[in-house]
Structure formats: C-alpha cells, structure tokens
Design an enzyme around this catalytic site. Structure first.
Site, PDB file in Angstrom:
ATOM      1  N   CYS A   1     -28.150   3.538   2.534  1.00 27.66           N
ATOM      2  CA  CYS A   1     -29.188   2.969   3.418  1.00 27.66           C
ATOM      3  C   CYS A   1     -29.223   3.665   4.780  1.00 27.66           C
ATOM      4  O   CYS A   1     -30.298   3.929   5.319  1.00 27.66           O
ATOM      5  CB  CYS A   1     -28.934   1.480   3.645  1.00 27.66           C
ATOM      6  SG  CYS A   1     -29.182   0.458   2.185  1.00 27.66           S
TER       7      CYS A   1
ATOM      8  N   CYS B   1     -23.424  -6.759   5.646  1.00 14.72           N
ATOM      9  CA  CYS B   1     -23.971  -5.698   4.798  1.00 14.72           C
ATOM     10  C   CYS B   1     -23.284  -5.714   3.435  1.00 14.72           C
ATOM     11  O   CYS B   1     -23.948  -5.547   2.409  1.00 14.72           O
ATOM     12  CB  CYS B   1     -23.770  -4.331   5.447  1.00 14.72           C
ATOM     13  SG  CYS B   1     -25.233  -3.736   6.320  1.00 14.72           S
TER      14      CYS B   1
ATOM     15  N   HIS C   1      -6.359 -11.135  34.432  1.00 16.31           N
ATOM     16  CA  HIS C   1      -7.155  -9.907  34.328  1.00 16.31           C
ATOM     17  C   HIS C   1      -8.226  -9.749  35.407  1.00 16.31           C
ATOM     18  O   HIS C   1      -8.774  -8.665  35.557  1.00 16.31           O
ATOM     19  CB  HIS C   1      -7.740  -9.787  32.925  1.00 16.31           C
ATOM     20  CG  HIS C   1      -6.676  -9.719  31.870  1.00 16.31           C
ATOM     21  ND1 HIS C   1      -5.859  -8.612  31.722  1.00 16.31           N
ATOM     22  CD2 HIS C   1      -6.233 -10.624  30.962  1.00 16.31           C
ATOM     23  CE1 HIS C   1      -4.988  -8.837  30.734  1.00 16.31           C
ATOM     24  NE2 HIS C   1      -5.191 -10.048  30.266  1.00 16.31           N
TER      25      HIS C   1
ATOM     26  N   ARG D   1      -5.835  -8.293  19.590  1.00 17.18           N
ATOM     27  CA  ARG D   1      -5.322  -8.203  20.959  1.00 17.18           C
ATOM     28  C   ARG D   1      -5.460  -9.542  21.689  1.00 17.18           C
ATOM     29  O   ARG D   1      -4.558  -9.956  22.425  1.00 17.18           O
ATOM     30  CB  ARG D   1      -6.073  -7.098  21.724  1.00 17.18           C
ATOM     31  CG  ARG D   1      -5.530  -6.836  23.120  1.00 17.18           C
ATOM     32  CD  ARG D   1      -4.093  -6.325  23.056  1.00 17.18           C
ATOM     33  NE  ARG D   1      -3.419  -6.361  24.349  1.00 17.18           N
ATOM     34  CZ  ARG D   1      -2.826  -7.418  24.861  1.00 17.18           C
ATOM     35  NH1 ARG D   1      -2.825  -8.564  24.192  1.00 17.18           N
ATOM     36  NH2 ARG D   1      -2.236  -7.359  26.023  1.00 17.18           N
TER      37      ARG D   1
ATOM     38  N   CYS E   1      -2.493 -12.188  23.503  1.00 20.40           N
ATOM     39  CA  CYS E   1      -2.482 -12.860  24.798  1.00 20.40           C
ATOM     40  C   CYS E   1      -2.328 -14.363  24.634  1.00 20.40           C
ATOM     41  O   CYS E   1      -1.557 -15.000  25.342  1.00 20.40           O
ATOM     42  CB  CYS E   1      -3.760 -12.551  25.586  1.00 20.40           C
ATOM     43  SG  CYS E   1      -3.604 -11.128  26.686  1.00 20.40           S
TER      44      CYS E   1
END
Lengths: 262, 142
Positions: free
Chosen positions: A80, A115, A182, A219, A223
């Site tokens: 596709c 998909c 952060h 990840r 945390c």
C-alpha cells in the site's frame, strides 16, 4: 485594619499568581534541550554513526518487515505505502495523531497495529516486541532530522490537555510529578545523573542501561516505577495522551530516531 | 508565634497503622514512637538509596558517597538550621509547610495518587526509622 487589607489583598494576589506561574512554569521554547546534549562524546558518537548505533540493526529488521506479506490478506506495508523513504518521510514526527474512527489520538505503534488488523488481517504486534520496535524504528528513521510536528487542533487539544494534566499530577508513594523533575529541576542531579528536560526526540531508542531498543512508553514506565507509582497498561489512553503532550512540548525539535541514551 | 494544634493522621491513616501525631507550629515536638531514635541507624537509612532515598535529591557530608543529588539543600548543618521537632515534621509530611515541595511525605499514606500496589497503604519509612533519621540529622551541626 480593613483599609490595610484592601491595599494588601491585590498585592498578595499578584504574589500568589507569580508563585503559581513559577510552580507551573514551562520551559521556554528557545531553552529546550534534547537529552543528546547532556551525553558524553562517546555516546553521542555512537548515535551519530549508523555503523556504531546499536539501533541500526533494528532499523534493518524494520526495513525487511516493511516488504514482508502478513496476515490472511497477505499484504505487506509496501504493497500500500510503497517506498517508505518517500511515503513515510515526516510521518513519525506527526505522531501521536488523531484517528477519526477511534475519536482519539493513536501513537505510531497503535497506527501500525491498526494497519495490521484492518488491512493485513493480521494479529497486532505486542508492545515492546522485537518486530514492533523494528517497524517503529524504521518509520522513525524516515523522519530523522525533521522537526517534531504533532498537530494541535480542535480534535487533539483535549488530549494534549489530558496529557498535560497527567504530566503535572503528583503520583506514587513519593508523590512526584513529571514536571517536578523535568521542568522544575531539569539540569539538576538526581543522584549522579543530570535530569534531562524529557523531550521524546529519539524514540524508539537504544538505551545502554536496557541493553536494548525500547519505546517511549517503556521509558515512562521506568519513571513511574521510580516514583513508586502504578504504571498504566501498555497502550493505555493515558500513555498516548502523555506521549502526545510530550511531543507537543517538544514541537519543532529535531527527530533523532533511532537515538542512543545512557 | 501562636502554636496551632492539628491532629496529624486522619482516621483512615490510623487504621492503616500510621500513628497519630500533633503538629505545633511548623514542628512535631514529640517522638512518633515515644522514644528517641538511634543516630547510627539513622545514618545508615540516610545513605541507603533503596531505604532512605535521601541522597537521590540531597547531598551531605559524605565524601565517600558518589552520585549525590543537587535537587534539594545539603543535609550538612540540618541540625543547626532546624530543631528536632522541625526536622520531624519535614520528614513526616513536608508539604504541610510548603505545598509545592518535592520532598516526599515519608510518613503519610493519605492523599496520594496511583501508588504502586506493593507500596499502597505503607509509609516510606516506619515511625522507628523516622526517629532514627531525626536523631541522626540532629547531629549534623555546622
């Protein structure tokens, strides 16, 4: 006394508003830094050179998967989408993206699996599986060097906002928010490690600590584990909202996929 | 300063084994256990990165400890800056003094969100451990 109060109250309101805005201060766009800039010269070199970047193998796996016919439809991605180097250029940089049928944003992993189930009639690939990481690394590579460009519009804004609230919310036994480290303490040291601003510029990325490639959701789980908070299930709406917010927060920054981090 | 009396732990917290305490001003003057802590055990808790977690954010007078944090003030001189009761409240629930603090509530189980199952209903440190740490921090004089 009453008069003094009337004088003091507006000043107090201004001070309180200033404190509140400080507490929720976002990093100015011009002061954002990729975690790349905090790395040693050796690790930077490892990321920069495809022959030494340990994620390159996964990119090659992803390239092979792109043309492999899958599922009962026996279709490949390439059947596709043709040549990924053209058709997929800049796509990862726009994800998570709003899906009209699902009425919510999907991340690139979910988009690939959609998909698979709908077009290839194949089973979805498990999160963090070798094949899903390889495909996302291969797609991400097609956006390398391009600016992060998630879309903020009427469809996505509520989800960006939901992500922002998760980002700002205190969680876990240690009662910390993403923002506490952060935004408010980026650049300070948590034990010996310089806290990054937490921009997801290079996912999926190869983490030396993991000795493997991993997704942004992996990840985020790290945390949450450190905060002693209950992680969300892989693929949970909360993760995708948070991913979307983080990508929006990193808008305009350069895609590094597949990045390397210590 | 007018001393304000607040009952520390709520009914639900008491049911989960958190002992009640009384806040006076910005301090908890009385030991949580009714007994003084052991400063030597306190030092071990402070420098243990899985138990006290202190050196993730704080530094302290430990030249032999690598990888100390810079997110919070040094522990050096804590015993000069704060009284025993002030140290105790800052350990137990520092958000009572400063709602925006990143200092985790070491002796609180209420008002927390999405605590991981293994830690749910548990305080970060026990009352005995809090007293050991307070006794140790008291010795950190400038």
């Amino acid at each position: 006394m009453e008069k003094r109060l009337r004088l003091v109250a507006p000043a107090l309101a201004i001070v309180l508003a200033a404190i509140a805005s400080l507490a929720f201060a976002e990093i100015p766009l011009s002061q954002r830094r990729s975690g790349y800039e905090q790395m040693s010269r050796e690790v930077k070199a490892m990321q920069d050179d495809d022959t030494s970047n340990p994620a390159s193998l996964s990119v090659l796996d992803g390239e092979a998967l792109w043309t492999r016919r899958e599922g009962s439809a026996q279709k490949s991605c390439a059947d596709c989408h043709h040549d990924a180097e053209t058709s997929m250029r800049g796509v990862s940089a726009r994800y998570p993206a709003f899906d009209a049928a699902k009425r919510r944003p999907l991340d690139i992993e979910q988009r690939i699996n959609l998909c698979r189930t709908e077009k290839q009639q194949a089973t979805p690939l498990p999160f963090e599986s070798r094949d899903l990481l390889a495909l996302t690394a291969y797609l991400g590579k097609q956006s390398r060097g391009m600016p992060i460009a998630v879309i903020s519009d009427d469809d996505t804004k509520p989800f960006i906002e939901a992500g922002r609230q998760i980002y700002a919310r205190r969680q876990g036994q240690l009662n910390l928010s993403c923002q506490n480290c952060h935004d408010d303490n980026a650049g300070q040291k948590l034990a010996g490690v310089e806290l990054p601003q937490g921009h997801p510029t290079g996912y999926p990325l190869y983490r030396l600590e993991w000795q493997s490639l991993g997704s942004l959701q992996r990840r985020l789980r790290n945390c949450l584990f450190g905060m002693r908070a209950e992680p969300y299930a892989y693929g949970a709406d909360e993760y995708v909202d948070l991913e979307l917010f983080l990508m929006w927060r990193a808008r305009g920054m350069t895609v590094e996929t597949p990045a390397v981090r210590p | 300063m007018v001393a304000t009396l607040m009952l520390g732990a709520s009914a639900s917290a008491r049911a989960q084994g958190v002992r009640p305490y009384t806040v006076v001003g910005d301090a908890i003057p009385a030991s949580l256990t009714g007994a003084p802590g052991d400063p030597e055990r306190g030092l071990k808790i402070v420098t243990n990165r899985q138990v006290g977690l202190c050196l993730l954010c704080h530094s302290g007078p430990y030249p032999e400890e690598r990888f100390q944090g810079t997110m919070a003030p040094t522990l050096a001189g804590a015993g000069t800056r704060w009284s025993e009761g002030q140290l105790r409240l800052r350990m137990v629930d520092a958000a009572r003094i400063s709602p925006e603090t990143i200092m985790p509530p070491y002796y609180r189980v209420d008002g927390l969100t999405r605590v991981a199952p293994g830690f749910r209903g548990k305080t970060i440190l026990t009352a005995e451990q809090i007293e050991d740490v307070v006794a140790y921090l008291k010795t950190l004089k400038n």
